[in-house]
Design a protein around this motif. Structure first.
Motif, PDB file in Angstrom:
ATOM      1  N   ARG A 172       1.190  -1.678   0.317  1.00 14.17           N
ATOM      2  CA  ARG A 172      -0.259  -0.040  -0.231  1.00 14.17           C
ATOM      3  C   ARG A 172       1.066   1.129   0.024  1.00 14.17           C
ATOM      4  O   ARG A 172       0.756   2.492  -0.922  1.00 14.17           O
ATOM      5  CB  ARG A 172      -1.422  -0.192   1.424  1.00 14.17           C
ATOM      6  N   THR A 173       1.785   1.207   0.993  1.00 16.29           N
ATOM      7  CA  THR A 173       2.949   2.442   0.892  1.00 16.29           C
ATOM      8  C   THR A 173       3.554   2.551  -0.366  1.00 16.29           C
ATOM      9  O   THR A 173       3.788   3.470  -0.662  1.00 16.29           O
ATOM     10  CB  THR A 173       3.070   1.695   1.893  1.00 16.29           C
ATOM     11  N   MET A 404       3.977  -9.990  14.601  1.00 15.74           N
ATOM     12  CA  MET A 404       2.906  -8.965  15.367  1.00 15.74           C
ATOM     13  C   MET A 404       3.947  -7.468  15.120  1.00 15.74           C
ATOM     14  O   MET A 404       3.252  -6.802  14.484  1.00 15.74           O
ATOM     15  CB  MET A 404       2.906  -9.049  16.223  1.00 15.74           C
ATOM     16  N   LEU A 405       5.308  -8.078  14.781  1.00 12.84           N
ATOM     17  CA  LEU A 405       6.718  -6.785  14.153  1.00 12.84           C
ATOM     18  C   LEU A 405       6.111  -6.194  12.636  1.00 12.84           C
ATOM     19  O   LEU A 405       6.213  -5.213  13.155  1.00 12.84           O
ATOM     20  CB  LEU A 405       7.355  -7.421  15.034  1.00 12.84           C
ATOM     21  N   LYS A 406       5.446  -7.338  11.760  1.00 14.68           N
ATOM     22  CA  LYS A 406       5.688  -6.768  10.068  1.00 14.68           C
ATOM     23  C   LYS A 406       4.118  -5.766  10.523  1.00 14.68           C
ATOM     24  O   LYS A 406       3.984  -5.310   9.938  1.00 14.68           O
ATOM     25  CB  LYS A 406       5.783  -8.306   9.538  1.00 14.68           C
ATOM     26  N   ASP A 411       1.325  -1.217  10.417  1.00 12.36           N
ATOM     27  CA  ASP A 411       0.739   0.039  11.094  1.00 12.36           C
ATOM     28  C   ASP A 411       1.609   1.046  11.838  1.00 12.36           C
ATOM     29  O   ASP A 411       1.064   2.596  11.641  1.00 12.36           O
ATOM     30  CB  ASP A 411       0.281  -0.379  12.076  1.00 12.36           C
ATOM     31  N   GLY A 412       2.495   1.544  11.161  1.00  9.45           N
ATOM     32  CA  GLY A 412       3.351   2.615  11.458  1.00  9.45           C
ATOM     33  C   GLY A 412       4.148   2.601  13.316  1.00  9.45           C
ATOM     34  O   GLY A 412       4.433   3.650  13.238  1.00  9.45           O
ATOM     35  N   ALA A 413       3.571   2.089  13.923  1.00 12.02           N
ATOM     36  CA  ALA A 413       4.140   1.958  15.889  1.00 12.02           C
ATOM     37  C   ALA A 413       5.891   2.025  15.893  1.00 12.02           C
ATOM     38  O   ALA A 413       5.685   2.179  16.268  1.00 12.02           O
ATOM     39  CB  ALA A 413       2.690   0.535  16.403  1.00 12.02           C
ATOM     40  N   VAL A 414       6.138   0.480  14.592  1.00 13.40           N
ATOM     41  CA  VAL A 414       7.098   0.377  14.707  1.00 13.40           C
ATOM     42  C   VAL A 414       7.750   0.638  13.449  1.00 13.40           C
ATOM     43  O   VAL A 414       7.738   0.173  12.550  1.00 13.40           O
ATOM     44  CB  VAL A 414       7.548  -1.153  15.491  1.00 13.40           C
ATOM     45  N   PRO A 427       0.913   6.915  17.983  1.00 13.13           N
ATOM     46  CA  PRO A 427       0.017   6.268  18.149  1.00 13.13           C
ATOM     47  C   PRO A 427      -0.446   4.936  17.632  1.00 13.13           C
ATOM     48  O   PRO A 427      -0.631   5.034  15.980  1.00 13.13           O
ATOM     49  CB  PRO A 427      -1.401   7.253  18.169  1.00 13.13           C
ATOM     50  N   TRP A 428      -0.761   3.706  18.620  1.00 14.37           N
ATOM     51  CA  TRP A 428      -1.589   2.714  17.529  1.00 14.37           C
ATOM     52  C   TRP A 428      -2.773   2.193  18.241  1.00 14.37           C
ATOM     53  O   TRP A 428      -2.455   2.612  19.428  1.00 14.37           O
ATOM     54  CB  TRP A 428      -0.591   2.017  18.026  1.00 14.37           C
ATOM     55  N   VAL A 429      -3.877   2.088  17.479  1.00 16.61           N
ATOM     56  CA  VAL A 429      -5.293   1.859  17.911  1.00 16.61           C
ATOM     57  C   VAL A 429      -5.516  -0.118  17.821  1.00 16.61           C
ATOM     58  O   VAL A 429      -5.355  -0.371  16.130  1.00 16.61           O
ATOM     59  CB  VAL A 429      -6.654   1.889  17.483  1.00 16.61           C
ATOM     60  N   TYR A 430      -5.545  -1.049  18.917  1.00 13.25           N
ATOM     61  CA  TYR A 430      -5.895  -2.401  18.214  1.00 13.25           C
ATOM     62  C   TYR A 430      -7.482  -2.175  18.367  1.00 13.25           C
ATOM     63  O   TYR A 430      -8.299  -1.639  18.660  1.00 13.25           O
ATOM     64  CB  TYR A 430      -6.089  -2.738  19.868  1.00 13.25           C
ATOM     65  N   ASP A 431      -7.398  -2.607  16.216  1.00 12.13           N
ATOM     66  CA  ASP A 431      -8.936  -2.505  15.949  1.00 12.13           C
ATOM     67  C   ASP A 431      -9.640  -3.788  16.240  1.00 12.13           C
ATOM     68  O   ASP A 431      -9.315  -4.917  15.191  1.00 12.13           O
ATOM     69  CB  ASP A 431      -8.315  -2.332  14.577  1.00 12.13           C
TER      70      ASP A 431
END
Length: 697
Positions: A172-173, A404-406, A411-414, A427-431
């Motif tokens: 997507r990026t 999970m890290l991928k 998602d931009g959190a790591v 910020p990260w939101v658990y969907d």
């Protein structure tokens, strides 16, 4: 001749170079090629296996290159697919190269060829998209100079798809950052309406051209053969394999099953080979070539062969065990019958399939509290942490942690950088709602697979309807449509031979040889485990993923604690009789258990009685059960002080001058057995031979 007619004539010429003089462009192929070459659009092509999706991007590549465009960059998920595509490109005079984890030594030379304009097609594995050097240094230049970007097996982009891969989400990026005017093509054979919409939105919002065709496969003859036991299913395969046309694929749900079935079929004289993600790359390549050239009757494979293997004359596909999704099943059977009039597609389902589905479901995205704790660890570290350094601080095994890290990276959190991972502070939101919906969708797919097995209607119509194919209709060819069914009969001799093979007891348990990273400060151990603290190679009765003993062992561990079953004792005696130890054991010790004290104690005492060995006692468990942990460092910490050597056992060890047989119910991570061995060796045991009923795989 109009410009459009001239271009189509040129496209037809390219196609004939690729596929032979008989080849002609389908209307949707031409529509896609025109959109890419003339309109420079983004297109999604959802068409059945064998329709000619690769012809679209190879012809478009040839036309674009002749008009001065840069090379085509194809993101492709499997090495098998890459090899087939490179061979196909060469036939059309298209110079194709690949960058993947198996050819790192060639990267610099390949990049030089790309810069020199000598490469027409560059195939890239999705995992390369997040390699820091490739992502930051190579990919921007590659994307900026590309003439066409292709996303193969595009259903992997969508987490609604049956084969979602986090690395694909990075596309997507990549697509958002492409310069204007670079066309994009996404292709797949297995996307229902939801996945199609999701992928199209990720391509270009509402502007993507979507070409979706009927998924009918006129050569396929679908059937289900219901047999009550694993040994009957394997015996049926052994007795019917020679009756199946040509060569083909036998799919299994687990690696263990692939090897079990391969061994059985070879014993019956069939030329077959095992194939899985754990098979050595050179052996996999050889197995593919052997099947391509019909030197073997079948590959016995896991889903590692699910995408990318191209053999038009594949005559049959048999599944021993049902995949958990009709979409996945249709994708796998689509490998057969592409260049022959008739191909047999047979499903041999088993009751253990649901247990295996449940196991795979347990590997889904972790719950929110684990994700939050991981982010907190990274944020507090203030530095880059490798996956190995992070693992001791997070209660996940390596595979789930990396997955999970991928996702968090996308998602931009790591962010993955050289040396590991860093927190971005974003910020990260658990969907939760989305994850719950995806989980519900997986359960719906599993039920649909059970419905496929039980249906009395047309099987192909059922599968195509699951893919939201608007042209789905009764095929008139499957076992339900014709009433022509495969016999479910199995000879008594064949069933007995299969039973002997599947219930042949004994699996090696390799000892842990290295202490996990990250425990030196609190436990005081690191590096190699001292040889005087190591157990010998142990033995288990069977694997929980086996289709032989695995079924009985899963039943045992799903039931209440009880004495060890007699049939398992008898089988373990055979394991002991075949054990090639250097010295016979001179005593038996059990590991104290909170969950199954009767099972472990009775198991150890029965083995001691049958072997006429002294029962020396039990390693005493801690007062409270240790919490279940999923990775090596956390598991080792939890069991480090969970066992002790009672005085009576310590006093009895000198009376056992030879090896001690150390008995437990099962081995999972191997750390309980490692700690127990260390205690016994320090208390005077000269050697330790682990013996358990079950190991995971």
């Amino acid at each position: 001749m109009s410009t459009s007619e001239g271009l189509r004539h040129e496209a037809e010429r390219c196609l004939r170079a690729l596929a032979g003089d008989h080849a002609r462009l389908r209307d949707d192929q031409w529509t896609a090629i025109h959109a890419l070459v003339v309109e420079r659009r983004r297109a999604l092509v959802v068409q059945r296996t064998g329709w000619g999706k690769s012809a679209v991007y190879f012809v478009a590549t040839r036309l674009l290159r002749e008009r001065g465009a840069g090379p085509t960059v194809i993101v492709s998920p499997l090495l098998a697919l890459m090899r087939n595509q490179i061979e196909a490109a060469d036939r059309a005079g298209i110079h194709a190269r690949t960058i993947n984890s198996a050819n790192t030594d060639d990267w610099e030379r390949i990049f030089g060829e790309v810069e020199a304009g000598e490469v027409d097609v560059l195939l890239v594995s999705p995992e390369r998209l997040n390699n820091p050097d490739f992502r930051d240094l190579v990919l921007p230049k590659l994307a900026a100079g590309a003439g066409l970007v292709v996303v193969d097996e595009a259903h992997c982009i969508s987490d609604w798809g049956h084969d979602f891969r986090p690395d694909y989400r990075r596309l997507r990026t990549l697509l958002a950052d492409l310069p204007p005017g670079i066309p994009v093509l996404a292709t797949t054979a297995t996307a229902n309406a939801r996945v199609t919409q999701d992928v199209a939105e990720q391509l270009a919002g509402d502007d993507a051209l979507v070409l979706r065709g009927a998924l009918e496969r006129e050569s396929l003859r679908l059937a289900v053969v219901a047999l009550p036991t694993a040994e009957q299913r394997i015996a049926w395969l052994g007795e019917h394999l020679d009756r199946l046309p040509g060569s083909g694929i036998v799919y299994t749900l687990t690696v263990a099953a692939a090897h079990e079935i391969t061994g059985y079929l070879r014993e019956r004289g069939h030329e077959v080979a095992a194939y899985s993600g754990q098979t050595d790359p050179a052996e996999r390549l050889q197995a593919e070539q052997d099947l391509q050239e019909n030197r073997i009757k079948a590959l016995v494979a896991t889903s590692a062969l699910g995408m990318g293997f191209d053999k038009p004359d594949l005559g049959f596909i048999v599944h021993v065990g049902a995949p958990q999704s009709p979409v996945s099943y249709y994708q796998q059977i689509g490998r057969a019958g592409r260049g022959v009039d008739r191909a047999e597609v047979i499903l041999l389902p088993g009751p253990e399939d649901r247990d295996i589905w449940a196991y795979f479901a347990s590997l889904a995205f972790p719950p929110e509290h684990i994700v939050r704790s991981t982010l907190e660890v990274l944020e507090n570290a203030g530095r880059t942490l490798s996956t190995g350094a992070l693992e001791p601080m997070v209660d996940l095994n390596r595979a789930r942690l990396e997955m999970m890290l991928k996702v968090l990276d996308v998602d931009g959190a790591v962010r993955r950088v050289k040396g590991g991972w860093t927190a971005t502070g974003e910020p990260w939101v658990y969907d939760r709602e989305r994850y719950d919906r995806v989980t519900a969708e997986r359960r719906r797919e599993q039920q649909a697979m059970l419905d496929y097995i039980a249906t009395t209607g047309c099987r192909e119509h059922f599968l195509r309807a699951q893919l939201d194919d608007p042209a789905a209709a009764p095929c008139g060819r499957c076992d339900n449509c014709t009433g022509d069914r495969w016999s479910a009969d199995v000879t008594r001799e064949g069933a007995a031979q299969a039973r002997d093979r599947l219930h042949r007891p004994g699996v090696d348990i390799a000892p842990r040889r290295m202490w996990p990273t990250g425990v030196k400060d609190d436990l005081g151990v690191s590096g190699r485990i001292n040889s005087d603290q190591l157990p010998e190679t142990g033995r288990a009765l069977g694997r929980l993923t086996d289709i032989g003993w695995g079924n009985r062992l899963r039943e045992l561990f799903a039931s209440d604690d009880a004495d060890v079953p007699a049939d398992m004792v008898g089988a373990v005696v055979k394991v002991l009789a075949a054990w090639d130890w250097t010295a016979r054991p001179t005593g038996v010790v059990t590991i104290g258990s909170h969950s199954r004290p009767r099972l472990v104690a009775s198991f150890g005492r029965r083995i001691a009685e049958i072997g006429r060995l002294p029962y020396l006692g039990e390693l005493a468990p801690a007062a409270e059960p240790v919490p279940r942990r999923h990775n090596s460092a956390q598991r080792l910490r939890s069991v480090w002080n969970a066992l002790t050597v009672p005085a009576d056992l310590a006093a009895a060890l000198p009376d056992a001058p030879g090896p001690v047989l150390l008995v437990d119910d099962r081995v999972e991570t191997g750390w309980t057995m490692t700690v127990a061995t260390r205690l016994l060796r320090e208390a005077g045991a000269p050697a330790v031979l682990p013996l358990v009923l079950a190991t995971p795989n």
